[in-house]
Write an enzyme that holds these catalytic residues in place. Structure first.
Site, mmCIF file in Angstrom:
data_model
loop_
_atom_site.group_PDB
_atom_site.id
_atom_site.type_symbol
_atom_site.label_atom_id
_atom_site.label_comp_id
_atom_site.label_asym_id
_atom_site.label_seq_id
_atom_site.Cartn_x
_atom_site.Cartn_y
_atom_site.Cartn_z
ATOM 1 N N SER A 33 5.143 8.357 9.391
ATOM 2 C CA SER A 33 4.162 7.458 8.782
ATOM 3 C C SER A 33 4.303 7.512 7.272
ATOM 4 O O SER A 33 4.958 8.383 6.719
ATOM 5 C CB SER A 33 2.747 7.847 9.199
ATOM 6 O OG SER A 33 2.205 8.752 8.270
ATOM 7 N N LYS A 34 3.665 6.540 6.635
ATOM 8 C CA LYS A 34 3.700 6.454 5.185
ATOM 9 C C LYS A 34 3.251 7.758 4.545
ATOM 10 O O LYS A 34 3.638 8.069 3.439
ATOM 11 C CB LYS A 34 2.738 5.361 4.707
ATOM 12 C CG LYS A 34 3.368 4.006 4.632
ATOM 13 C CD LYS A 34 2.430 3.038 3.936
ATOM 14 C CE LYS A 34 2.993 1.643 4.064
ATOM 15 N NZ LYS A 34 2.177 0.625 3.446
ATOM 16 N N ARG A 35 2.396 8.462 5.236
ATOM 17 C CA ARG A 35 1.839 9.668 4.630
ATOM 18 C C ARG A 35 2.770 10.872 4.731
ATOM 19 O O ARG A 35 2.588 11.841 4.029
ATOM 20 C CB ARG A 35 0.469 9.981 5.253
ATOM 21 C CG ARG A 35 -0.621 9.073 4.712
ATOM 22 C CD ARG A 35 -1.918 9.263 5.467
ATOM 23 N NE ARG A 35 -1.776 8.854 6.867
ATOM 24 C CZ ARG A 35 -1.833 7.587 7.277
ATOM 25 N NH1 ARG A 35 -2.030 6.630 6.422
ATOM 26 N NH2 ARG A 35 -1.686 7.283 8.547
ATOM 27 N N THR A 53 0.869 -1.175 0.000
ATOM 28 C CA THR A 53 0.000 0.000 0.000
ATOM 29 C C THR A 53 0.898 1.214 0.000
ATOM 30 O O THR A 53 1.915 1.244 0.690
ATOM 31 C CB THR A 53 -0.889 0.052 1.257
ATOM 32 O OG1 THR A 53 -0.030 0.172 2.401
ATOM 33 C CG2 THR A 53 -1.729 -1.192 1.410
#
Ligand code: GLU
Ligand code: ZN
Length: 510
Positions: free
Chosen positions: A275-277, A30
């Site tokens: 985080s990934k974001r 993802t």
């Protein structure tokens, strides 16, 4: 095992022979690969190499709504760019193929059926509303609010009644009536009280197997001996261990339970979890800026581990030889961009100039500085210029600003600020004198250029070097900071140097 392996290796291995060590990196595809998960991949790789074991790459793509093919491709690409090798994986196969969970449904269905048959798991017919209601009541009474085990002991009549009503059951794993204790390789002994271990759902009512089932099942059937993964997964470990034991008891897997080590969080600014974001967590960002794989891996290795002796720069071979998971920190590790750049700079300076020149090419091409393919004479020029910038760069992308002037066929692109500060009316006599002197220089070597400019500007005009060479630099390179001036002029050639001095003179104010 390498020489000098400490006694902690024996503790880490337990009954597992070094060559039998099997670890895995099992990302869910993802979003974009981020530095935290790459650090996990790196530690697993170093761990398996340390023991001469096997590194498995598995894709955990059971969440069709969130997983994407692009993300999977991006992960493969990222690992390949970094030069991390795996021994088994979706792209290369291996004895436990397939390595994508989306292709392993038969395995999960048969394991789930066995768990049900043997009573290790059971059907739960509770509706979400019923669960909510009971959870609220438990909370109000100050009791644990996880699943209360209602369906553990349904009678045949009760089951028949639910089926009659058309209820579709989920499958829950039966938790033991005792605490779960395990020794984390990094954090030491961890005990979870049985009151915090609820019978959790492993297969949805629609038959979809969930992460709590598929992750440990694959670890078990793929013979994974050590699980090194992020601290965010620590809370799932006790119940996964229960499942591991059950799988061994019912003959689905064999061998000792895997040992777990939970790696510290990677944090960003303000000690928040990266985080990934967060844009600064994206691996692609560092690649675009021109981190070398060597430099980035070296920096990521430091996020929770050190090789000792205050050494911060080391190769992946050195890391593999020295890696000791028991010496990984449990405290979170902050991603420090400045330090990452500094380490990258060290790696960049270690490259041979020709290698560095090759590595700068894609960045210069992306910025339109070099054509594709690179003309032979441009490549030659780039090789000649590389030693001038090698000491000054930290990331490859800087090559664009530092060397762009050399490849601009016509006028140079000016930095506005440099023009405003340096190409003022005062620069006219300086540029004039420089132009006249350089026009007479027949040799056009670094030495002759330097001697000519010093004599014309410093001696004859009586200028301080800064005021003498600053305008020449801006006129010719467009910037106030450039590679060493005289060498740069030599590489640029006399005709282009004179043309640029003329062009700068023509645009001077006053
Ligand atoms: N697929 C899981 C994740 O990306 C990894 C689970 C694990 O490493 O055990 O979070
Ligand atoms: Zn139930």
């Amino acid at each position: 095992m390498t020489d000098g392996a400490g006694s902690s290796d024996a503790l880490v291995l337990g009954d597992v022979a070094p060559a039998d060590v099997r670890v895995r990196y099992s990302p869910s595809p993802t979003g974009n690969p981020h530095v935290g998960v790459i650090r996990t991949a790196l530690y697993n790789s170093a761990f398996s190499r340390h023991f001469g074991g096997t590194f498995v790459f598995r894709i955990e793509d059971t969440d069709a709504a969130r997983d994407s093919e692009e993300s999977y491709e991006a992960m493969l690409e990222a690992l390949r760019w970094l030069g991390l090798h795996w021994d088994e994986g979706p792209d290369i196969g291996g004895p436990y193929a397939p390595y994508r969970q989306s292709e392993r449904h038969d395995t999960y269905a048969s394991v789930a059926a066995k768990l049900l048959e043997t009573g290790r798991a059971y059907h739960c017919y509770c509706t979400p509303e019923e669960l909510d209601e009971r959870r609220e009541a438990a909370r109000a009474a100050g009791k644990p609010s996880g699943y209360d085990g209602k369906c553990r002991t349904l009678t045949a009549e009760q089951v028949a009644a639910y089926v009659e009503e058309g209820r579709q059951p989920v499958l829950r794993l039966r938790m033991p009536d005792q605490d779960v204790t395990f020794v984390d390789l990094i954090r030491g002994e961890i005990t979870v009280d049985r009151f915090n271990l609820f019978d959790y759902v492993i297969v949805r009512a629609n038959g979809q197997p969930l992460y709590p089932l598929v992750n440990p099942v694959d670890d078990a059937v793929m013979g994974i001996t050590h699980v090194l993964r992020g601290e965010d997964l620590l809370s799932s470990t006790p119940r996964q261990l229960v499942l591991h034991q059950a799988l061994r008891d019912i003959g689905v897997a064999s061998g000792p339970l895997p040992r777990f080590g939970h790696l510290p969080l990677v944090t960003g600014e303000g000690n928040r979890k990266l985080s990934k974001r967060d844009p600064e967590s994206s691996l692609q960002l560092y690649r675009d800026r021109g981190f070398l794989p060597e430099g980035l891996l070296n920096y990521l290795a430091l996020l929770g581990w050190s090789i000792g002796d205050d050494r911060e720069v080391f190769s992946m071979d050195e890391m593999a030889a020295a890696f000791d998971v028991t010496r990984v920190n449990s405290a979170s590790a902050r991603f420090d961009l400045k330090k990452a750049e500094a380490i990258n700079g060290v790696w960049l300076r270690r490259l041979s100039p020709d290698d560095l020149a090759e590595r700068m090419v894609p960045y210069l091409q992306a910025a339109g500085v070099l054509a594709s393919p690179v003309p032979a004479e441009s490549m030659e020029l780039l090789r000649a210029a590389t030693p001038l910038v090698q000491e000054r760069m930290t990331v490859l992308d800087e090559a664009v600003g530092m060397l762009g002037f050399l490849f601009a066929p016509g006028p140079v692109a000016f930095d506005e600020d440099a023009v405003a500060k340096v190409l003022t009316a005062d620069a006219r006599p300086v540029l004039r004198a420089a132009r006249d002197r350089l026009a007479e220089d027949e040799k056009w070597t670094t030495e002759s250029i330097e001697a000519g400019l010093r004599s014309a500007l410093v001696e004859e005009l009586g200028l301080k070097p800064k005021h003498a060479f600053g305008p020449v630099r801006v006129a010719v390179t467009g910037r106030r900071v450039s590679p060493p001036l005289f060498e740069s002029l030599e590489l640029l050639g006399r005709d282009r140097t004179l043309a640029r001095l003329d062009a700068a003179l023509a645009r001077l104010p006053g």
